[in-house]
Scaffold this active site. Structure first.
Site, PDB file in Angstrom:
ATOM      1  N   LYS A 219      33.855  29.841 101.594  1.00 58.25           N
ATOM      2  CA  LYS A 219      34.545  28.245 101.224  1.00 58.25           C
ATOM      3  C   LYS A 219      35.906  28.391 100.807  1.00 58.25           C
ATOM      4  CE  LYS A 219      30.782  27.827  98.386  1.00 58.25           C
ATOM      5  NZ  LYS A 219      29.975  29.098  98.863  1.00 58.25           N
ATOM      6  N   THR A 220      36.224  29.598 100.099  1.00 59.62           N
ATOM      7  CA  THR A 220      37.656  29.569  99.592  1.00 59.62           C
ATOM      8  C   THR A 220      38.351  29.880 100.717  1.00 59.62           C
ATOM      9  OG1 THR A 220      36.744  30.388  97.361  1.00 59.62           O
ATOM     10  CG2 THR A 220      39.067  30.728  98.088  1.00 59.62           C
TER      11      THR A 220
ATOM     12  N   ARG B  19      31.262  38.448 101.976  1.00 60.50           N
ATOM     13  CA  ARG B  19      31.656  38.903 100.900  1.00 60.50           C
ATOM     14  C   ARG B  19      31.040  40.032 100.423  1.00 60.50           C
ATOM     15  NH1 ARG B  19      31.685  35.005  95.807  1.00 60.50           N
ATOM     16  NH2 ARG B  19      33.403  34.154  97.080  1.00 60.50           N
TER      17      ARG B  19
ATOM     18  N   THR C  74      27.855  25.731  94.862  1.00 59.64           N
ATOM     19  CA  THR C  74      27.083  26.323  95.345  1.00 59.64           C
ATOM     20  C   THR C  74      25.665  25.636  94.777  1.00 59.64           C
ATOM     21  OG1 THR C  74      26.846  27.686  93.075  1.00 59.64           O
ATOM     22  CG2 THR C  74      27.759  28.383  94.963  1.00 59.64           C
TER      23      THR C  74
ATOM     24  N   ASP D  11      37.251  25.017  93.063  1.00 60.01           N
ATOM     25  CA  ASP D  11      36.085  25.850  93.407  1.00 60.01           C
ATOM     26  C   ASP D  11      34.857  25.601  92.136  1.00 60.01           C
ATOM     27  OD1 ASP D  11      34.320  27.711  94.443  1.00 60.01           O
ATOM     28  OD2 ASP D  11      35.261  29.541  93.390  1.00 60.01           O
TER      29      ASP D  11
END
Length: 330
Positions: A64-65, A217, A158, A109
């Site tokens: 997402k980032t 990640r 999330t 975020d």
């Protein structure tokens, strides 16, 4: 529009930034999301308008980032990165919004953790590019409307269910990110290894990908740690042997489950006879907070079918029991 640089704001290190793809065409996985964004970005550039506001949701670590930074680069705009929990006062958010330049990307975020008063600042900012501020107190207080330049808000969460309906409905683009397939994670592992300057053979890449919980990640984090084991062992290519050695040392198995994951499953099996049991009770036994269990442990355990959520609580599935049986036999 004059091309602007996008500083690596809100990133932990230059290496972390170098591991992130910087163009949509280089982004691995999430094909449907990437395909949609390509259309929206091209259309916005053709109209010379900012991209509509974007909301990404899904488990942590799926990109997402990274996509927020790519949007800024593709739109030739600056990006300003914020964290929802760090914004505690509506005045701070208003001050930031009034300082942006035309077509900037503002990335928030964990946007579901914004205080309600900060959410309300965003309503008019997103719809009308206006911020309403109260000046003064008591009977003499008055509302002042400050005009903002056109901008794009990119939110990441999330916990989609925790977003209020008024905020959620103001996003014109809503995209869900899902777990990655092993083949996609293998491609990410190979790319990351190239960036880090170390070789990785196909068997090792597949083993890392299969143990990465469907999450880039995690794959990148494992690869960096395995690189440490390889360098200490004098190897310039990561092979299956060094991956297995590293996993044993880190307490990971072929599913990518850690000791903490196994303890979660054992609590369901041994303390609550497989459930159903409330997540609060499990959290008390594990000495963890509920949010950590729901956001870190549960998504992957649900995906691989080891646990299930029911109206009465969490349940250990037959697959979960079979996994624990195999672990006990090893």
């Amino acid at each position: 529009m004059k091309e602007k640089s996008v500083p690596p704001v809100f990133l932990r290190s230059e290496e972390d930034f170098s591991l992130r793809p910087r163009k949509l065409q280089d982004f691995i996985g999430q094909k449907e999301v990437v395909s949609h964004l390509e259309v929206y970005i091209q259309a916005s550039l053709a109209r010379k308008e900012p991209l509509d506001h974007v909301l990404f949701y899904g488990p942590p670590g799926l990109g997402k980032t990274t996509l927020a930074h790519i949007i800024a680069l593709e739109m030739q705009s600056n990006i300003r990165c914020l964290s929802g929990p760090a914004i505690t006062r509506s005045g701070d958010l208003a001050a930031l919004l009034t300082a942006i330049s035309p077509h900037d990307v503002v990335f928030i975020d964990e946007i579901h953790r914004l205080p309600r008063q900060c959410e309300e600042i965003l309503y008019s900012a997103m719809e009308d590019y206006t911020v309403h501020l109260m000046i003064g107190k008591g009977p003499g207080a008055r509302s002042v409307a400050l005009k903002l330049p056109p901008f794009t808000l990119v939110g990441a969460t999330t916990r989609m269910s925790l977003l209020s309906a008024p905020l959620r409905n103001r996003f014109g683009i809503v995209e869900k990110l899902d777990f990655y397939e092993p083949e996609e994670l293998m491609a990410i592992v190979r790319r990351t290894a190239q960036v880090l300057g170390i070789g990785v053979n196909e068997d090792a890449a597949l083993l890392i990908a299969s143990s990465s919980r469907g999450t880039p990640r995690v794959a990148n984090r494992l690869l960096r740690r395995i690189r440490d084991f390889a360098e200490v062992s004098g190897k310039d290519v990561i092979d299956q042997e060094i991956v297995t050695e590293a996993f044993q040392s880190l307490g990971l198995d072929a599913w990518g489950l850690s000791m903490a994951d196994r303890q979660f499953l054992k609590v369901l099996a041994q303390h609550y006879r497989g459930g159903p049991v409330g997540i609060e009770s499990v959290a008390m036994v594990l000495a963890e907070d509920v949010a950590t269990l729901e956001e870190v442990y549960e998504p992957y355990l649900l995906k691989i079918g080891f646990i299930a959520r029911t109206k009465r609580g969490r349940v250990l599935t037959p697959s979960g029991y079979e996994y624990l049986r195999k672990v006990a036999e090893e």
